[in-house]
Design a protein around this motif. Structure first.
Motif, PDB file in Angstrom:
ATOM      1  N   THR A 143      44.614  35.038  42.389  1.00  0.00           N
ATOM      2  CA  THR A 143      44.203  36.164  42.049  1.00  0.00           C
ATOM      3  C   THR A 143      43.839  36.950  43.964  1.00  0.00           C
ATOM      4  O   THR A 143      43.943  37.856  43.466  1.00  0.00           O
ATOM      5  CB  THR A 143      43.090  34.990  41.707  1.00  0.00           C
ATOM      6  N   ILE A 168      40.378  31.975  39.826  1.00  0.00           N
ATOM      7  CA  ILE A 168      39.996  33.194  38.974  1.00  0.00           C
ATOM      8  C   ILE A 168      39.052  33.595  39.534  1.00  0.00           C
ATOM      9  O   ILE A 168      38.430  34.523  40.755  1.00  0.00           O
ATOM     10  CB  ILE A 168      40.119  33.370  37.438  1.00  0.00           C
ATOM     11  N   ILE A 171      47.485  38.299  38.781  1.00  0.00           N
ATOM     12  CA  ILE A 171      46.158  37.298  38.160  1.00  0.00           C
ATOM     13  C   ILE A 171      46.935  36.260  36.883  1.00  0.00           C
ATOM     14  O   ILE A 171      47.399  35.298  36.634  1.00  0.00           O
ATOM     15  CB  ILE A 171      45.275  38.266  37.434  1.00  0.00           C
TER      16      ILE A 171
END
Length: 271
Positions: free
Chosen positions: A160, A98, A198
């Motif tokens: 992401t 992330i 995400i």
């Protein structure tokens, strides 16, 4: 002369949108019913001889094996280490993924340098790297953590920065026109807009983590669901083999449920 038209009976009536606003409806009963039907068909097929016992065991026998495993405590001896490895490895990989994905999505220099690197790493079969991780980190827990983390890292990065790229640029320009600072735009516009993508990527990443967990435990692990499945396969004990597979399926359902709860908690603003 043409007579004046009377009042339109449809005027003021709300016309329902046939697509339902593209909002998924809650039909929680469908999955359990479908699951029960499939299990019942397999049970009937194995009992009638239409399905060979050498191909599929009876679901009732698999359930009895699971009950015996739970009562003997052997299930928890295998499940505990697997959960620990999954949590540590997936947390490391998804967390780093992330952060790197956000850096790629927000900074041009990071995008220019890291996207080709991620594109080169992503197609590599992570299971094939298990012997290399054993050489690097040893056969203990570190190599298992590293394999799961690496396998979770690359799909999380791709999901992401793809989610960041999908954020409406009109909203970003609107924030700039109102004089919002860069950090405020990221916090109030980019992150909320990218969060659905995400979380969707995490579903895929965590499923990959479970697969790699089994592969890692099949090499040099005394306890773990993967080690249990490997032992059952070597003995050709189909009841134990499918019991282990069932535990993995339930684990996948639990992970999906938890992500769904996080989505409802963080994405309630979507309505």
């Amino acid at each position: 002369m043409r007579a004046a038209a009377g009042p339109d009976p449809l005027a003021g009536r709300e016309v329902p949108f046939r697509g339902g606003g593209f909002r998924p409806g809650a039909r929680r009963w469908v999955a359990p019913v479908l699951f029960v039907v499939i299990i019942a068909l397999i049970e009937a097929g194995t009992r009638s001889g239409w399905i060979s016992d050498l191909t599929l065991p009876k679901p009732s026998d698999v359930f009895a094996t699971l009950v015996d495993l739970a009562r003997s405590g052997l299930l928890w001896k295998h499940l505990g280490p697997s959960l620990g490895r999954l949590v540590v490895g997936a947390s490391l990989g998804a967390g780093a993924g992330i952060l790197v994905g956000l850096a790629i999505g927000l900074f041009t220099l990071a995008r220019a340098g890291l996207v080709p690197l991620v594109a080169a790493l992503f197609p590599i079969p992570k299971i094939a790297l298990l012997p290399l991780f054993v050489i690097w980190f040893g056969i203990d827990e570190t190599s298992k953590y590293a394999l799961i983390a690496f396998g979770t890292f690359t799909p999380t990065v791709v999901a992401t920065y793809g989610a960041v790229d999908a954020v409406d640029r009109g909203l970003i320009r609107m924030g700039q026109s109102f004089g919002l600072r860069w950090l405020s735009i990221v916090r109030k516009i980019v992150l909320p807009g990218a969060l659905p993508g995400i979380l969707s990527g995490l579903r895929v990443s965590l499923a990959i983590a479970i697969i790699l967990l089994v592969a890692a435990e099949m090499l040099g692990a005394e306890y773990g669901i993967g080690a249990y499945i490997l032992e059952a396969g070597a003995l050709y004990d189909l009841e134990k083999l499918f019991a282990g597979v069932t535990v993995l399926s339930v684990l996948g359902l639990v992970v999906s449920f938890l992500i769904g709860r996080v989505e409802r908690l963080l994405l309630g603003w979507r309505g």
